[in-house]
Design a protein around this motif. Structure first.
Motif, PDB file in Angstrom:
ATOM      1  N   GLY A   1      18.509  61.607  47.751  1.00 57.84           N
ATOM      2  CA  GLY A   1      18.400  60.345  48.250  1.00 57.84           C
ATOM      3  C   GLY A   1      18.957  60.230  49.407  1.00 57.84           C
ATOM      4  O   GLY A   1      19.141  58.632  49.203  1.00 57.84           O
ATOM      5  N   ARG A   2      18.765  60.773  50.158  1.00 60.47           N
ATOM      6  CA  ARG A   2      19.882  60.497  51.375  1.00 60.47           C
ATOM      7  C   ARG A   2      18.343  60.311  52.632  1.00 60.47           C
ATOM      8  O   ARG A   2      18.513  60.377  54.188  1.00 60.47           O
ATOM      9  CB  ARG A   2      20.459  62.026  52.211  1.00 60.47           C
ATOM     10  CG  ARG A   2      22.222  61.459  51.474  1.00 60.47           C
ATOM     11  CD  ARG A   2      22.598  62.662  51.844  1.00 60.47           C
ATOM     12  NE  ARG A   2      22.019  64.062  51.844  1.00 60.47           N
ATOM     13  CZ  ARG A   2      21.982  64.781  52.605  1.00 60.47           C
ATOM     14  NH1 ARG A   2      21.835  63.989  53.935  1.00 60.47           N
ATOM     15  NH2 ARG A   2      21.880  66.098  52.418  1.00 60.47           N
ATOM     16  N   PHE A   3      17.299  60.124  52.514  1.00 54.71           N
ATOM     17  CA  PHE A   3      16.089  59.219  53.417  1.00 54.71           C
ATOM     18  C   PHE A   3      14.952  58.446  53.491  1.00 54.71           C
ATOM     19  O   PHE A   3      15.616  57.846  52.135  1.00 54.71           O
ATOM     20  CB  PHE A   3      14.794  61.198  53.170  1.00 54.71           C
ATOM     21  CG  PHE A   3      13.911  60.380  54.113  1.00 54.71           C
ATOM     22  CD1 PHE A   3      14.003  61.042  55.009  1.00 54.71           C
ATOM     23  CD2 PHE A   3      12.019  59.660  54.174  1.00 54.71           C
ATOM     24  CE1 PHE A   3      13.354  60.763  56.272  1.00 54.71           C
ATOM     25  CE2 PHE A   3      11.445  59.959  54.495  1.00 54.71           C
ATOM     26  CZ  PHE A   3      11.835  60.339  56.172  1.00 54.71           C
ATOM     27  N   ILE A   4      15.696  57.697  54.837  1.00 53.30           N
ATOM     28  CA  ILE A   4      14.994  56.396  54.578  1.00 53.30           C
ATOM     29  C   ILE A   4      13.563  56.525  55.006  1.00 53.30           C
ATOM     30  O   ILE A   4      13.686  57.263  56.891  1.00 53.30           O
ATOM     31  CB  ILE A   4      15.967  55.404  55.991  1.00 53.30           C
ATOM     32  CG1 ILE A   4      17.017  55.898  55.248  1.00 53.30           C
ATOM     33  CG2 ILE A   4      15.407  53.616  55.758  1.00 53.30           C
ATOM     34  CD1 ILE A   4      18.208  55.234  56.211  1.00 53.30           C
ATOM     35  N   PHE A   5      13.294  55.833  54.965  1.00 53.86           N
ATOM     36  CA  PHE A   5      10.996  56.172  55.314  1.00 53.86           C
ATOM     37  C   PHE A   5      10.687  55.072  55.997  1.00 53.86           C
ATOM     38  O   PHE A   5      10.497  53.960  56.483  1.00 53.86           O
ATOM     39  CB  PHE A   5      10.459  56.367  53.819  1.00 53.86           C
ATOM     40  CG  PHE A   5       8.709  56.249  54.594  1.00 53.86           C
ATOM     41  CD1 PHE A   5       8.748  57.773  55.608  1.00 53.86           C
ATOM     42  CD2 PHE A   5       7.947  56.005  53.184  1.00 53.86           C
ATOM     43  CE1 PHE A   5       6.766  57.337  55.811  1.00 53.86           C
ATOM     44  CE2 PHE A   5       6.471  55.899  53.907  1.00 53.86           C
ATOM     45  CZ  PHE A   5       6.088  56.558  54.819  1.00 53.86           C
ATOM     46  N   GLY A   6      10.623  55.297  57.577  1.00 50.55           N
ATOM     47  CA  GLY A   6      10.138  54.254  58.933  1.00 50.55           C
ATOM     48  C   GLY A   6       8.720  54.969  59.269  1.00 50.55           C
ATOM     49  O   GLY A   6       8.352  56.056  59.353  1.00 50.55           O
ATOM     50  N   LEU A   7       8.142  53.884  59.148  1.00 49.94           N
ATOM     51  CA  LEU A   7       6.767  53.942  59.962  1.00 49.94           C
ATOM     52  C   LEU A   7       6.054  53.044  60.184  1.00 49.94           C
ATOM     53  O   LEU A   7       6.306  51.699  60.655  1.00 49.94           O
ATOM     54  CB  LEU A   7       5.964  54.298  57.863  1.00 49.94           C
ATOM     55  CG  LEU A   7       4.344  54.017  57.723  1.00 49.94           C
ATOM     56  CD1 LEU A   7       3.501  55.863  57.854  1.00 49.94           C
ATOM     57  CD2 LEU A   7       4.437  53.619  56.371  1.00 49.94           C
ATOM     58  N   GLY A   8       5.034  53.552  61.469  1.00 52.84           N
ATOM     59  CA  GLY A   8       4.234  52.381  61.916  1.00 52.84           C
ATOM     60  C   GLY A   8       3.209  53.040  62.401  1.00 52.84           C
ATOM     61  O   GLY A   8       2.301  53.912  61.779  1.00 52.84           O
ATOM     62  N   ALA A   9       2.600  52.242  62.642  1.00 53.72           N
ATOM     63  CA  ALA A   9       0.756  51.596  63.347  1.00 53.72           C
ATOM     64  C   ALA A   9       0.561  53.426  64.131  1.00 53.72           C
ATOM     65  O   ALA A   9      -1.042  53.351  64.497  1.00 53.72           O
ATOM     66  CB  ALA A   9      -0.100  50.727  62.880  1.00 53.72           C
ATOM     67  N   GLY A  10       1.921  53.633  64.646  1.00 53.99           N
ATOM     68  CA  GLY A  10       1.248  54.394  66.446  1.00 53.99           C
ATOM     69  C   GLY A  10       0.612  53.644  67.654  1.00 53.99           C
ATOM     70  O   GLY A  10       0.130  52.551  67.365  1.00 53.99           O
TER      71      GLY A  10
END
Length: 201
Positions: free
Chosen positions: A101-110
């Motif tokens: 449980g140590r992941f932070i999900f960063g996401l973007g459009a590129g």
């Protein structure tokens, strides 16, 4: 948190760069609670040579999360175009499971058109990439919640897909990007955190 450099700025080779990252984490892990890793294939800085050693986001996080079990690790931010949404959902769920449980999900459009072209990714206009970003979030949420999961969007789809183990807890979602007309609407609808790439709040 510490924003891990993705490439050396001093001319170091790959072995020296790895040693620099490891030594920094050894000395600073007691002062930070998170490490943030970019998702590109080569340096985005125009002044940096393209053949400079460069880390890949998810394999780098996997390696260092195993070596430093007190730290959270984050993608800052993963480009939705570089992996299919279903594969990305599985990768994130797997990281969340293996790290406890140590992941932070960063996401973007590129955004890096030169990189898209070099690696043969389609580079549609911003409105399309942001629509793809929103569908990616929706499809990933379906996979994390439903068994089996189906989703049909304009750009992406899955049919009776299975994903196990489910991420527990579901990682925080950070969405990166600053477009006021489209990106911030996606941030407001889905994100726990927002990565502001520049400008003013």
């Amino acid at each position: 948190g510490w924003h891990m450099p993705s490439f050396p700025v001093d001319g170091s080779n790959s072995q020296a760069f790895y040693a620099q990252i490891s030594q920094t984490l050894d000395q600073t892990q007691q002062y930070f609670d998170s490490v943030w890793v970019d998702d590109h294939f080569w340096p985005w800085a125009k002044w940096q040579a393209k053949d400079t050693p460069y880390v890949e986001c998810f394999t780098t996080i996997t390696w260092f999360a195993a070596r430093y079990p007190t730290l959270n690790f984050a993608s800052c931010v993963a480009c939705q175009s570089y992996r299919t949404p279903g594969m990305l959902a599985k990768m994130v769920a797997n990281l969340q499971w293996l790290t406890g449980g140590r992941f932070i999900f960063g996401l973007g459009a590129g955004w890096m058109d030169e990189e898209y072209a070099a690696y043969n990714y389609e580079y549609p206009k911003p409105a399309v990439r942001i629509a793809q970003l929103e569908e990616t979030v929706q499809l990933i949420q379906a996979l994390w919640q439903d068994t089996p999961a189906s989703y049909a969007g304009q750009h992406y789809r899955i049919d009776n897909a299975y994903l196990a183990p489910k991420p527990d807890p579901i990682p925080p979602l950070l969405i990166g990007g600053g477009g006021e007309q489209l990106t911030l609407r996606v941030v407001a609808k889905y994100a726990d955190w927002w990565n502001l790439p520049g400008g003013t709040v």
